[in-house]
Design an enzyme around this catalytic site. Structure first.
Site, mmCIF file in Angstrom:
data_model
loop_
_atom_site.group_PDB
_atom_site.id
_atom_site.type_symbol
_atom_site.label_atom_id
_atom_site.label_comp_id
_atom_site.label_asym_id
_atom_site.label_seq_id
_atom_site.Cartn_x
_atom_site.Cartn_y
_atom_site.Cartn_z
ATOM 1 N N ASP A 4 0.835 -1.285 0.106
ATOM 2 C CA ASP A 4 0.019 0.038 0.018
ATOM 3 C C ASP A 4 0.701 1.250 -0.099
ATOM 4 O O ASP A 4 0.573 2.258 0.427
ATOM 5 C CB ASP A 4 -0.912 0.141 1.163
ATOM 6 C CG ASP A 4 -1.668 -1.312 1.371
ATOM 7 O OD1 ASP A 4 -2.236 -1.437 0.241
ATOM 8 O OD2 ASP A 4 -1.740 -1.796 2.657
ATOM 9 N N GLN A 44 1.980 -5.916 -3.262
ATOM 10 C CA GLN A 44 2.325 -6.057 -1.750
ATOM 11 C C GLN A 44 3.732 -5.114 -1.504
ATOM 12 O O GLN A 44 3.989 -4.196 -2.290
ATOM 13 C CB GLN A 44 2.372 -7.476 -1.197
ATOM 14 C CG GLN A 44 1.012 -7.897 -1.230
ATOM 15 C CD GLN A 44 0.467 -8.679 -2.261
ATOM 16 O OE1 GLN A 44 1.232 -9.389 -3.180
ATOM 17 N NE2 GLN A 44 -0.731 -8.683 -2.833
ATOM 18 N N LYS A 62 2.286 2.350 -4.879
ATOM 19 C CA LYS A 62 2.878 1.688 -6.207
ATOM 20 C C LYS A 62 1.974 2.069 -7.354
ATOM 21 O O LYS A 62 2.425 2.124 -8.600
ATOM 22 C CB LYS A 62 2.936 0.292 -6.117
ATOM 23 C CG LYS A 62 4.157 -0.123 -5.143
ATOM 24 C CD LYS A 62 4.193 -1.423 -5.089
ATOM 25 C CE LYS A 62 3.375 -2.349 -4.397
ATOM 26 N NZ LYS A 62 2.740 -2.070 -2.992
ATOM 27 N N GLY A 122 -4.422 -4.378 -4.274
ATOM 28 C CA GLY A 122 -5.240 -3.401 -4.863
ATOM 29 C C GLY A 122 -4.616 -2.208 -5.460
ATOM 30 O O GLY A 122 -3.845 -1.727 -4.433
ATOM 31 N N HIS A 123 -4.900 -1.651 -6.495
ATOM 32 C CA HIS A 123 -4.203 -0.537 -6.819
ATOM 33 C C HIS A 123 -5.254 0.490 -7.222
ATOM 34 O O HIS A 123 -6.496 0.242 -7.743
ATOM 35 C CB HIS A 123 -3.721 -0.495 -8.468
ATOM 36 C CG HIS A 123 -2.454 -1.487 -8.060
ATOM 37 N ND1 HIS A 123 -1.711 -1.565 -6.971
ATOM 38 C CD2 HIS A 123 -1.657 -1.934 -8.933
ATOM 39 C CE1 HIS A 123 -0.461 -2.130 -7.210
ATOM 40 N NE2 HIS A 123 -0.415 -2.646 -8.719
HETATM 41 P P1 IMP Z 1 -2.900 -13.051 2.095
HETATM 42 O O1 IMP Z 1 -1.662 -12.383 0.956
HETATM 43 O O2 IMP Z 1 -4.223 -12.412 1.859
HETATM 44 O O3 IMP Z 1 -2.569 -14.299 2.426
HETATM 45 O O4 IMP Z 1 -2.485 -12.000 3.414
HETATM 46 C C1 IMP Z 1 -1.268 -12.061 4.023
HETATM 47 C C2 IMP Z 1 -0.919 -10.672 4.692
HETATM 48 O O5 IMP Z 1 -0.556 -10.026 3.804
HETATM 49 C C3 IMP Z 1 -2.118 -10.017 5.519
HETATM 50 O O6 IMP Z 1 -1.358 -9.306 6.576
HETATM 51 C C4 IMP Z 1 -2.630 -9.301 4.615
HETATM 52 O O7 IMP Z 1 -3.174 -7.933 5.194
HETATM 53 C C5 IMP Z 1 -1.419 -8.798 3.873
HETATM 54 N N1 IMP Z 1 -1.488 -8.295 2.460
HETATM 55 C C6 IMP Z 1 -1.893 -9.049 1.349
HETATM 56 N N2 IMP Z 1 -1.883 -8.159 0.251
HETATM 57 C C7 IMP Z 1 -1.848 -6.946 0.631
HETATM 58 C C8 IMP Z 1 -1.746 -5.813 -0.103
HETATM 59 O O8 IMP Z 1 -1.810 -5.700 -1.206
HETATM 60 N N3 IMP Z 1 -1.510 -4.569 0.883
HETATM 61 C C9 IMP Z 1 -1.056 -4.573 2.163
HETATM 62 N N4 IMP Z 1 -1.262 -5.691 2.610
HETATM 63 C C10 IMP Z 1 -1.557 -6.920 1.898
#
Ligand code: IMP
Length: 448
Positions: free
Chosen positions: A13, A223, A16, A40-41
């Site tokens: 977040d 991420q 990017k 999410g962008h």
């Molecule tokens: P998962 O990727 O859904 O398995 O989540 C694993 C961890 O990554 C959790 O703490 C999520 O909140 C975090 N996470 C996954 N995708 C994002 C993102 O795009 N932005 C911020 N945190 C993320």
């Protein structure tokens, strides 16, 4: 341009979406190389806000080709929704390509993600619940469904019969959930397959051809570094490799093809989900950053945890990714503050620690050592060059660049495309300072 990787230097977040959107102007091809619909962008163009999960933001440029690479996991239902959303807005998706070897997120992945989180109780990860971990787990277990499997209706029927029945045993016996109907899953995914078929390509070959033709490739990380499966705050991480090295594996290109790595970091820090976060502000100031920065997840809508800029993880991100230059985003969120803190090191017990510890247990014991800088208490939203910035804001940026030993190439002071200060050309400007034998930078790093 050149072949450039854009990565998040914190916990995701970082903004990017906006940075890749800006750089996509000069890219011929934009490639997503890992992650799935957990990303999410948000991109704001004129008055329109685009929220994309899988499709690279480069799709907003009609000539730019966008590839969802082999290292990603694709939820076809969400991808099709995004295609429909873009179409409804009059944006062509003819230039979207998806890798035939990307893995497919299935309904049982989403169910298992949520059910296993519940089971973890106090040890939950705080996942997005989008089935990401279970999809990557099946990939490693070698029972995953790939896009190319979906493209073969006869073979996929057989494969899915076996897999759905296997997963039903887990759903029923381990999680006490009702089983899925294999026929229903098969017919739904066969429909998805036909919708996606025109977009399916050999991703590595397509990128290689583009490189041979000297076209410019932008590799877009999702991420962030601290969420990396191998290098992040394990186990509080995602299940893929957002770090720059992940781009080579996830896109199927050799490291010699990469010219530059751009790190994106917020002027403060945020994190969603569970896990240690030394500079977290659990008070009114944290709330202020959250409100001013609109810090709510694009995918889940969850409130993000907010805190001061952490230069220890910043330096770690520079090291792990080989970052050449930085894009600092959301500087304007700090506008109101009378003073701003930056974490320059940690204290663990009596010991001072300059480096990110590998263990989440140790990391949770780290207490930040702060340097306090004066705030500027005026709006930066209309600044368009470094000269327009208040002196304290410029000093803050210089301090970050010095701490991290990389030049700052770009500063963002608002969501729209024009609210950006280009300090140096991020693609052709100065690269990371190399160190001589004494550890002294041989080229100067600077924010101005
Ligand atoms: P998962 O990727 O859904 O398995 O989540 C694993 C961890 O990554 C959790 O703490 C999520 O909140 C975090 N996470 C996954 N995708 C994002 C993102 O795009 N932005 C911020 N945190 C993320």
């Amino acid at each position: 341009m050149a072949n450039v990787i854009v990565i998040g230097a914190q916990w995701g977040d970082e903004g990017k979406g906006k940075v890749t959107d800006l750089l996509s102007r000069s890219a011929d091809v934009v490639v997503r190389y890992q992650g799935g619909v957990n990303a999410g962008h948000t991109v704001v163009v004129k008055d329109r806000t685009f929220k994309l999960h899988l499709i690279p933001s480069g799709i907003l440029y009609p000539e730019t080709e966008c590839i969802i690479g082999s290292g990603t996991v694709i939820d076809p239902q969400v991808l099709i929704q995004e295609l429909d959303q873009l179409k409804a807005l009059g944006i062509s998706t003819d230039n979207l390509f998806i890798s035939d070897t990307a893995h497919v997120t299935m309904p049982y992945h989403r169910l298992i993600d949520k059910a296993s989180e519940e089971r973890r109780g106090n040890h939950k990860i705080g996942t997005t619940g989008r089935g990401i971990g279970p999809t990557y787990a099946d990939k490693s277990e070698r029972i995953g469904i790939r896009i190319l499997d979906l493209m073969d209706p006869q073979a996929i029927k057989q494969q899915l019969h076996w897999t759905v029945n296997y997963k039903n045993a887990i759903l029923e016996k381990l999680y006490n959930l009702p089983p899925l109907d294999p026929e229903e899953v098969i017919s739904q995914y066969l429909e998805f397959a036909e919708r996606l078929r025109p977009h399916v390509v050999d991703c590595s070959l397509k990128i290689y051809d583009a490189i041979q033709q000297r076209r410019n490739i932008l590799f877009e990380g999702a991420q962030g570094t601290l969420l990396d499966l191998d290098h992040g705050t394990y186990p509080y991480v995602t299940s893929s490799n957002p770090v720059a090295g992940g781009a080579c594996v996830g896109a199927g290109v050799g490291p010699t093809m990469i010219d530059r790595v751009i790190g994106v970091a917020k002027a403060y820090t945020t994190r969603v989900g569970e896990g240690p976060f030394p500079t977290e502000l659990g008070d009114k100031l944290g709330e202020l950053l959250c409100d001013r920065g609109a810090e709510f997840g694009t995918t889940t809508g969850r409130r993000r945890r907010c805190g001061w800029f952490d230069a220890v993880i910043g330096r770690y991100a520079v090291r792990i990714n080989g970052i050449d230059c930085l894009a600092i985003t959301k500087l304007d969120v700090l506008d109101e503050l009378d003073e701003i803190k930056v974490c320059v090191a940690y204290e663990i017990g009596e010991k001072r620690c300059q480096d990110f510890p590998s263990s989440a247990r140790l990391f949770s014991q780290c207490r930040p050592i702060y340097k306090t800088l004066p705030g500027w208490q005026q709006s930066t939203a209309d600044c368009r060059s470094l000269e327009d910035l208040p002196k304290q804001a410029l000093d803050y940026l210089k301090f970050l660049a010095e701490l991290m030993e990389v030049p700052i190439a770009l500063v963002s002071i608002g969501a729209s495309r024009d609210q950006t200060i280009i300090v140096e050309d991020p693609i052709h400007g100065p690269k990371r300072a190399l160190l001589d034998a004494n550890g002294t930078p041989v080229a100067s790093y600077k924010a101005s």
